[in-house]
Scaffold this motif. Structure first.
Motif, PDB file in Angstrom:
ATOM      1  N   ARG A 233       0.801  -1.219   0.000  1.00 22.92           N
ATOM      2  CA  ARG A 233       0.000   0.000   0.000  1.00 22.92           C
ATOM      3  C   ARG A 233       0.837   1.275   0.000  1.00 22.92           C
ATOM      4  O   ARG A 233       0.446   2.306   0.533  1.00 22.92           O
ATOM      5  N   VAL A 234       2.029   1.184  -0.592  1.00 19.26           N
ATOM      6  CA  VAL A 234       2.840   2.370  -0.838  1.00 19.26           C
ATOM      7  C   VAL A 234       3.631   2.110  -2.124  1.00 19.26           C
ATOM      8  O   VAL A 234       4.108   0.991  -2.359  1.00 19.26           O
ATOM      9  N   LEU A 235       3.720   3.110  -2.989  1.00 18.36           N
ATOM     10  CA  LEU A 235       4.398   2.980  -4.272  1.00 18.36           C
ATOM     11  C   LEU A 235       5.739   3.708  -4.226  1.00 18.36           C
ATOM     12  O   LEU A 235       5.900   4.691  -3.482  1.00 18.36           O
ATOM     13  N   ASP A 237       6.960   5.820  -6.105  1.00 18.99           N
ATOM     14  CA  ASP A 237       6.870   7.233  -6.453  1.00 18.99           C
ATOM     15  C   ASP A 237       5.854   7.997  -5.602  1.00 18.99           C
ATOM     16  O   ASP A 237       5.431   9.101  -5.952  1.00 18.99           O
ATOM     17  N   THR A 238       5.442   7.427  -4.472  1.00 19.01           N
ATOM     18  CA  THR A 238       4.518   8.118  -3.578  1.00 19.01           C
ATOM     19  C   THR A 238       5.137   9.429  -3.100  1.00 19.01           C
ATOM     20  O   THR A 238       6.257   9.423  -2.584  1.00 19.01           O
ATOM     21  N   LEU A 241       7.689   9.935   0.021  1.00 19.02           N
ATOM     22  CA  LEU A 241       8.443   8.727   0.355  1.00 19.02           C
ATOM     23  C   LEU A 241       9.905   8.927   0.015  1.00 19.02           C
ATOM     24  O   LEU A 241      10.254   9.302  -1.102  1.00 19.02           O
TER      25      LEU A 241
END
Length: 262
Positions: A233-235, A237-238, A241
């Motif tokens: 649940r985190v990319l 390119d978030t 981040l």
């Protein structure tokens, strides 16, 4: 008689966050044949409450459950190593007497030993063990204080040599290489002596927050299991981040005041 074997249930990780401590410790299974023909199962440390589902899956993958564990060795009483104790309903729980005394009155700089630690452990029959105590044929207790007052390790005589399951007496391979404990809540001098003691004793080190490894005579690290860690649940390119690729240890030393337990 066959020698004991040592297996990873949960890997330990030296992963830090800018928003809190992830604190994933190693959880290790030791299986020791006994003279009567049975098998004695020992688990070293439990992980924290958030790893319970993964721990049960790891045990099930070996065809056992937490109820099949005979002995639960707590290397020390920090929250990330003891919260999963509730899963081991049939095990005899063992820890060092100094650790059990200390949790009644941890010093104010020790954020790893919350005030509720004693209340949790008081629900169980926790027995004291010290240097040389035999947990099973080929499996004994080694005292390694400093990270905490009563840190202990498990020494296992295997076909691959002496395997030492260290808890946070050795958090990771860099600690072993430098012979310096980077995370101390009791006494830095004791902690560093314990690192050297365990390194000298071991052929294989199973640290508290890293993968199992060997050290060559030149001090080079040979990892024995692969690193595997996923985020959900985190990319990549978030927005916001970031990744800090700095490998050096940042020591955290919060020694107990002199005479704290005298």
């Amino acid at each position: 008689m066959p020698k004991p074997t040592v297996h990873t249930l949960l890997h330990g990780y030296q992963v830090e966050s800018t928003v809190g401590d992830i604190a994933f410790c190693s959880v290790t299974l030791i299986e020791a044949p006994d003279p009567a023909g049975g098998l004695r199962r020992i688990v070293v440390d439990t992980g924290h409450f958030g790893r319970g589902v993964v721990l049960r899956r790891a045990l099930a993958a070996r065809g056992i459950s937490a109820s099949d564990i005979d002995v639960l060795l707590l290397t020390h009483a920090h929250w990330d190593h003891v919260q999963g104790i509730e899963h081991f309903d049939n095990a005899v729980v063992v820890a060092h007497p100094r650790e059990l005394d200390y949790i009644s009155n941890p010093h104010s700089g020790d954020h790893a030993t919350p005030a509720w630690t004693k209340a949790v452990l008081d629900r169980y029959d926790v027995r004291s063990v010290t240097e040389g105590h035999d947990l099973a044929p080929g499996v004994s207790v080694v005292e390694a204080p400093g990270h905490s007052p009563g840190t202990i390790a498990a020494c296992v005589d295997t076909d691959d040599g002496i395997v030492v399951v260290t808890g946070d007496a050795i958090q990771n391979a860099m600690v072993a290489q430098q012979r310096r404990n980077a995370l101390v809540f009791w006494n830095e001098e004791q902690a560093n002596r314990s690192v050297g003691k365990l390194v000298d004793l071991s052929d294989v080190v199973r640290p508290g927050h890293d993968q199992p490894f060997r050290l060559s005579a030149a001090g080079e690290v040979e990892y024995l299991e692969e690193f595997s860690f996923g985020l959900r649940r985190v990319l990549p390119d978030t927005p916001g981040l970031t990744f800090d690729l700095q490998p050096e240890l940042t020591p955290h030393i919060a020694e107990a005041p002199p005479g704290w337990m005298d």
